[in-house]
Motif scaffolding. Structure first.
Motif, PDB file in Angstrom:
ATOM      1  N   ALA A   1      81.968  40.720 175.936  1.00  0.00           N
ATOM      2  CA  ALA A   1      82.925  39.876 176.648  1.00  0.00           C
ATOM      3  C   ALA A   1      84.356  40.199 176.220  1.00  0.00           C
ATOM      4  O   ALA A   1      84.680  40.171 175.028  1.00  0.00           O
ATOM      5  N   GLY A   2      85.182  40.529 177.176  1.00  0.00           N
ATOM      6  CA  GLY A   2      86.579  40.860 176.916  1.00  0.00           C
ATOM      7  C   GLY A   2      86.852  42.351 176.886  1.00  0.00           C
ATOM      8  O   GLY A   2      87.998  42.772 177.039  1.00  0.00           O
ATOM      9  N   TYR A   3      85.822  43.167 176.682  1.00  0.00           N
ATOM     10  CA  TYR A   3      85.983  44.617 176.677  1.00  0.00           C
ATOM     11  C   TYR A   3      85.765  45.166 178.086  1.00  0.00           C
ATOM     12  O   TYR A   3      84.992  44.613 178.870  1.00  0.00           O
ATOM     13  N   ALA A   4      86.440  46.289 178.375  1.00  0.00           N
ATOM     14  CA  ALA A   4      86.248  47.014 179.644  1.00  0.00           C
ATOM     15  C   ALA A   4      86.288  46.022 180.817  1.00  0.00           C
ATOM     16  O   ALA A   4      87.231  45.259 180.947  1.00  0.00           O
TER      17      ALA A   4
ATOM     18  N   PHE B   1      83.765  61.082 179.467  1.00  0.00           N
ATOM     19  CA  PHE B   1      84.066  59.731 178.996  1.00  0.00           C
ATOM     20  C   PHE B   1      85.495  59.582 178.493  1.00  0.00           C
ATOM     21  O   PHE B   1      85.958  58.459 178.290  1.00  0.00           O
ATOM     22  N   ARG B   2      86.192  60.678 178.277  1.00  0.00           N
ATOM     23  CA  ARG B   2      87.463  60.604 177.550  1.00  0.00           C
ATOM     24  C   ARG B   2      88.524  59.777 178.277  1.00  0.00           C
ATOM     25  O   ARG B   2      89.193  58.943 177.662  1.00  0.00           O
ATOM     26  N   LYS B   3      88.691  59.986 179.562  1.00  0.00           N
ATOM     27  CA  LYS B   3      89.738  59.284 180.295  1.00  0.00           C
ATOM     28  C   LYS B   3      89.487  57.786 180.293  1.00  0.00           C
ATOM     29  O   LYS B   3      90.400  56.991 180.060  1.00  0.00           O
ATOM     30  N   ARG B   4      88.243  57.399 180.522  1.00  0.00           N
ATOM     31  CA  ARG B   4      87.931  55.970 180.572  1.00  0.00           C
ATOM     32  C   ARG B   4      88.107  55.322 179.201  1.00  0.00           C
ATOM     33  O   ARG B   4      88.608  54.194 179.113  1.00  0.00           O
ATOM     34  N   VAL B   5      87.702  56.010 178.153  1.00  0.00           N
ATOM     35  CA  VAL B   5      87.868  55.449 176.812  1.00  0.00           C
ATOM     36  C   VAL B   5      89.344  55.288 176.476  1.00  0.00           C
ATOM     37  O   VAL B   5      89.760  54.267 175.917  1.00  0.00           O
ATOM     38  N   PHE B   6      90.168  56.266 176.842  1.00  0.00           N
ATOM     39  CA  PHE B   6      91.594  56.152 176.544  1.00  0.00           C
ATOM     40  C   PHE B   6      92.231  55.021 177.346  1.00  0.00           C
ATOM     41  O   PHE B   6      93.120  54.320 176.836  1.00  0.00           O
ATOM     42  N   ASP B   7      91.787  54.819 178.576  1.00  0.00           N
ATOM     43  CA  ASP B   7      92.299  53.692 179.359  1.00  0.00           C
ATOM     44  C   ASP B   7      92.043  52.373 178.626  1.00  0.00           C
ATOM     45  O   ASP B   7      92.903  51.489 178.591  1.00  0.00           O
ATOM     46  N   GLN B   8      90.863  52.239 178.044  1.00  0.00           N
ATOM     47  CA  GLN B   8      90.544  51.013 177.306  1.00  0.00           C
ATOM     48  C   GLN B   8      91.348  50.924 176.014  1.00  0.00           C
ATOM     49  O   GLN B   8      91.845  49.853 175.645  1.00  0.00           O
ATOM     50  N   TYR B   9      91.466  52.052 175.331  1.00  0.00           N
ATOM     51  CA  TYR B   9      92.182  52.107 174.059  1.00  0.00           C
ATOM     52  C   TYR B   9      93.647  51.711 174.228  1.00  0.00           C
ATOM     53  O   TYR B   9      94.243  51.073 173.348  1.00  0.00           O
ATOM     54  N   ALA B  10      94.247  52.087 175.353  1.00  0.00           N
ATOM     55  CA  ALA B  10      95.664  51.828 175.591  1.00  0.00           C
ATOM     56  C   ALA B  10      95.906  50.546 176.371  1.00  0.00           C
ATOM     57  O   ALA B  10      97.033  50.283 176.788  1.00  0.00           O
TER      58      ALA B  10
ATOM     59  N   ALA C   1      95.636  46.270 176.516  1.00  0.00           N
ATOM     60  CA  ALA C   1      95.636  45.153 175.567  1.00  0.00           C
ATOM     61  C   ALA C   1      94.311  44.401 175.532  1.00  0.00           C
ATOM     62  O   ALA C   1      93.978  43.784 174.515  1.00  0.00           O
ATOM     63  N   ARG C   2      93.522  44.441 176.609  1.00  0.00           N
ATOM     64  CA  ARG C   2      92.298  43.630 176.660  1.00  0.00           C
ATOM     65  C   ARG C   2      91.356  43.950 175.506  1.00  0.00           C
ATOM     66  O   ARG C   2      90.779  43.046 174.886  1.00  0.00           O
ATOM     67  N   MET C   3      91.166  45.231 175.216  1.00  0.00           N
ATOM     68  CA  MET C   3      90.251  45.602 174.150  1.00  0.00           C
ATOM     69  C   MET C   3      90.732  45.069 172.806  1.00  0.00           C
ATOM     70  O   MET C   3      89.939  44.592 171.981  1.00  0.00           O
ATOM     71  N   TRP C   4      92.031  45.103 172.568  1.00  0.00           N
ATOM     72  CA  TRP C   4      92.579  44.661 171.293  1.00  0.00           C
ATOM     73  C   TRP C   4      92.563  43.146 171.180  1.00  0.00           C
ATOM     74  O   TRP C   4      92.400  42.601 170.079  1.00  0.00           O
ATOM     75  N   VAL C   5      92.727  42.451 172.309  1.00  0.00           N
ATOM     76  CA  VAL C   5      92.586  40.985 172.304  1.00  0.00           C
ATOM     77  C   VAL C   5      91.156  40.603 171.925  1.00  0.00           C
ATOM     78  O   VAL C   5      90.923  39.725 171.083  1.00  0.00           O
ATOM     79  N   ALA C   6      90.193  41.284 172.554  1.00  0.00           N
ATOM     80  CA  ALA C   6      88.786  41.010 172.246  1.00  0.00           C
ATOM     81  C   ALA C   6      88.470  41.358 170.798  1.00  0.00           C
ATOM     82  O   ALA C   6      87.767  40.611 170.099  1.00  0.00           O
ATOM     83  N   GLY C   7      88.983  42.494 170.328  1.00  0.00           N
ATOM     84  CA  GLY C   7      88.743  42.895 168.951  1.00  0.00           C
ATOM     85  C   GLY C   7      89.352  41.926 167.956  1.00  0.00           C
ATOM     86  O   GLY C   7      88.748  41.614 166.919  1.00  0.00           O
ATOM     87  N   HIS C   8      90.555  41.436 168.263  1.00  0.00           N
ATOM     88  CA  HIS C   8      91.202  40.459 167.377  1.00  0.00           C
ATOM     89  C   HIS C   8      90.395  39.163 167.329  1.00  0.00           C
ATOM     90  O   HIS C   8      90.221  38.570 166.258  1.00  0.00           O
ATOM     91  N   ARG C   9      89.898  38.744 168.472  1.00  0.00           N
ATOM     92  CA  ARG C   9      89.063  37.532 168.528  1.00  0.00           C
ATOM     93  C   ARG C   9      87.795  37.728 167.692  1.00  0.00           C
ATOM     94  O   ARG C   9      87.411  36.854 166.912  1.00  0.00           O
TER      95      ARG C   9
END
Length: 609
Positions: free
Chosen positions: A368-371, A486-495, A497-505
């Motif tokens: 939840a919150g990723y991708a 997979f590289r382009k999609r992973v970088f889209d997530q890495y860059a 904010a949603r992934m980092w919000v989920a990770g911080h939570r």
């Protein structure tokens, strides 16, 4: 301050920084020799990816004799720059000092710091201004340094504001008690007078965050703001040992004094301020482009793969997942749970191997919150919610007559362990890939120490990306090691904010729950494969002991358990590096083949279902 005086003062202060720097390096020549901290035969390995021309130039500059000669020349030029005069030759001196700092920067990998970067900035700009006969060009360069000076304070201040210790006023005492920058007498004062220390901490925060107020009130605030900043650097030079920072950062102050004065003042008559308008236009344009890129990237992240499916869990969270059924319906489905701040695509090397094998089904998903998955929770987040989501996903997406194998990396391993207890007989095995252990923050000194600044770092990343800084991110090296698709999609997530919000939570829940963990792990009635990364356990042997405890929790119920240490791999490369990812996939498939259930057991399970 007039243009001429500001130029001369800035270049002299920057020259004082370079003079101090080179004298320090000359007094510590042993550090550039064989076996020293900056032994070039070791340091040059950091530049193996540079072009052959660049490497040859660095080798030329980094010889012991050449390095020493350059520092002697820098001392001579810097001393000359401190003398009176306004010759255009001083511009060449400043440019030489700035260029030589850049050339020597790789040579002194340990020891260079922000003061060298600031002095280089000032020297290149002031050198160009001194050589130019055009006053608009000189003013543009003065504005450039002044804006950089404002930016250095503002960014530092707002970054500090995200740290809890700066907000509650305890940061000063915390810094003063460190081994690197600490000062015992000052630390003692912060403990004796905590209220004064708190006011001083908040004062520093206010000074940095609000530094541009120097330009308000017709420039009348410039003197107190610049004076406070200079005092701040002097104090740092004394108590923290950052002597070069004093002259380096103060070298930007004359340009701030010059540009903050109203144009009606006789000292700045004829000043050209078009550079400020141009900078504002560039900033607005850059912000627009960054915003457009961020929106476009967010849409790609939410869209998912063409084969992506969705399921809603008991908590209202909507999970995005991808599945492959495999050719043998009697074989289990492997369900992959990623680590914190990781993506489902991190398992790419393993899932590609499963597709090639074609016997087993598999399922990858984003928490939840990723991708493209959505988090709907409103109350405090707990790891149990992620476990429930995983259980609901298995129940909804995997046919009831098929067993599952839970495969978890890092935090995903701990979530898989907890989910296996709830799924019961549906779980054939659990595979732990350098898994987290709920006691690691209490038992591992390294993990506990690295955990302390984590929350502030994640918060900084979240807010930076929300303000559009994702456009500035470079592609990390580990990303290029993933399968190309997979590289382009992973970088889209890495860059994004949603992934980092989920990770911080998730991190806040991890820190709270892991630090409260006590006792042994409960026995778990499934087979288990525990894979540890060699570099992880070499760095912290306590991790290997905890991984053995995870294995023992399965072994206690009489099930098949195997433990493997993958040589050469670290925590992340275990998945991202093709060498280790392919090997991890092979280990999983071989383990499943060795622990396959007899046909009569499968039949009894089917009848019971």
């Amino acid at each position: 301050m007039s243009r001429r005086r500001a130029l001369g003062t800035s270049e002299r202060l920057a020259a004082a920084t370079t003079l101090t720097s080179s004298l320090e390096y000359l007094s510590q020549r042993k550090e550039i020799r064989k076996g020293g901290l900056n032994d070039w035969s070791v340091a040059r390995s950091a530049h193996v990816d540079s072009s052959p021309v660049t490497r040859r130039l660095l080798d030329l500059v980094s010889g012991e004799r050449t390095t020493t000669a350059l520092h002697i020349a820098r001392v001579a030029v810097s001393a000359g720059m401190l003398l009176p005069g306004s010759s255009r030759l001083r511009g060449l001196g400043s440019l030489f000092l700035g260029a030589s700092t850049l050339a020597l920067y790789p040579r002194h990998r340990y020891g260079t710091d922000g003061s060298d970067q600031v002095s280089t900035l000032v020297q290149t700009a002031m050198g160009a201004a001194r050589l130019s006969r055009s006053t608009p060009t000189q003013d543009a360069l003065m504005w450039y340094v002044a804006l950089q000076g404002n930016l250095s304070y503002v960014v530092a201040g707002w970054a500090k504001l995200l740290g809890a210790s700066w907000r509650d006023g305890t940061a000063l005492g915390g810094i003063m008690r460190t081994r690197t920058y600490g000062h015992q007498p000052t630390y003692a004062l912060t403990q004796k007078y905590p209220r004064a220390a708190k006011y001083l901490t908040h004062g520093v925060l206010a000074l940095e965050c609000l530094f541009p107020v120097a330009y308000l009130a017709g420039g009348r605030l410039a003197k107190p703001v610049i004076g406070a900043a200079a005092g701040f650097h002097l104090a740092n030079g004394f108590v923290m040992g950052l002597g070069r920072f004093v002259t380096a950062f103060v070298a930007m102050h004359p340009t701030i004094a010059y540009t903050s004065a109203p144009k009606s003042h006789p000292f700045v008559a004829g000043r050209d301020d078009r550079a400020l308008k141009a900078a504002a236009l560039v900033l607005a344009s850059a912000a627009s482009v960054a915003g457009a890129v961020a929106v476009h990237r967010r849409l790609r992240v939410l869209e998912g793969w063409p084969r992506s499916l969705r399921v809603t869990t008991r908590h209202g969270n909507e999970l995005q997942y991808e599945t492959s059924h495999g050719s043998d319906p009697d074989q289990p489905v492997l369900v992959f749970a990623a680590g914190m701040l990781s993506t489902s695509e991190h398992f790419g090397w393993i899932t590609n191997g499963i597709l090639d094998d074609n016997r087993y089904g598999f399922l990858t998903y984003a928490r939840a919150g990723y991708a493209g998955s959505h988090y709907r929770g409103r109350g405090p987040y707990r790891l149990a919610e992620a476990v429930d989501d995983l259980v609901d996903l298995v129940d909804a997406a995997v046919p009831a007559d098929r067993d599952v194998v839970l495969v978890g990396h890092s935090l995903g391993g701990e979530l898989a362990r907890r989910a296996a207890a709830e799924l019961g007989d549906r779980v054939r095995a659990v595979v732990y890939l350098d898994s987290s252990h709920p006691g690691e923050l209490n038992r591992s000194q390294q993990q506990s120490a690295s955990a302390k600044p984590m929350s502030a770092s994640l918060a900084l990343m979240v807010w930076s990306l929300r303000f559009g800084s994702g456009i500035l991110l470079s592609r990390p090296g580990w990303l290029e090691a993933l399968p190309e698709m997979f590289r382009k999609r992973v970088f889209d997530q890495y860059a994004d904010a949603r992934m980092w919000v989920a990770g911080h939570r998730e991190w806040k829940a991890v820190e709270r729950e892991f630090r409260a963990h006590e006792g042994d792990l409960a026995p778990l009635g499934t087979h288990a494969l525990v894979v540890s990364a060699q570099r992880t356990v070499d760095k912290d042997p306590e991790h290997l002991l905890m991984h053995h405890e995870i294995a023992d929790a399965h072994r206690a119920t009489g099930h098949a358990v195997e433990t493997v240490v993958m040589e050469g791999a670290d925590h992340d490369s275990l998945l991202t590096d093709g060498r280790y990812g392919v090997e991890a996939g092979r280990l999983i498939l071989d383990f499943l083949a060795r622990t396959a259930e007899p046909a009569d057991t499968k039949e009894r399970k089917g009848q019971a279902a």
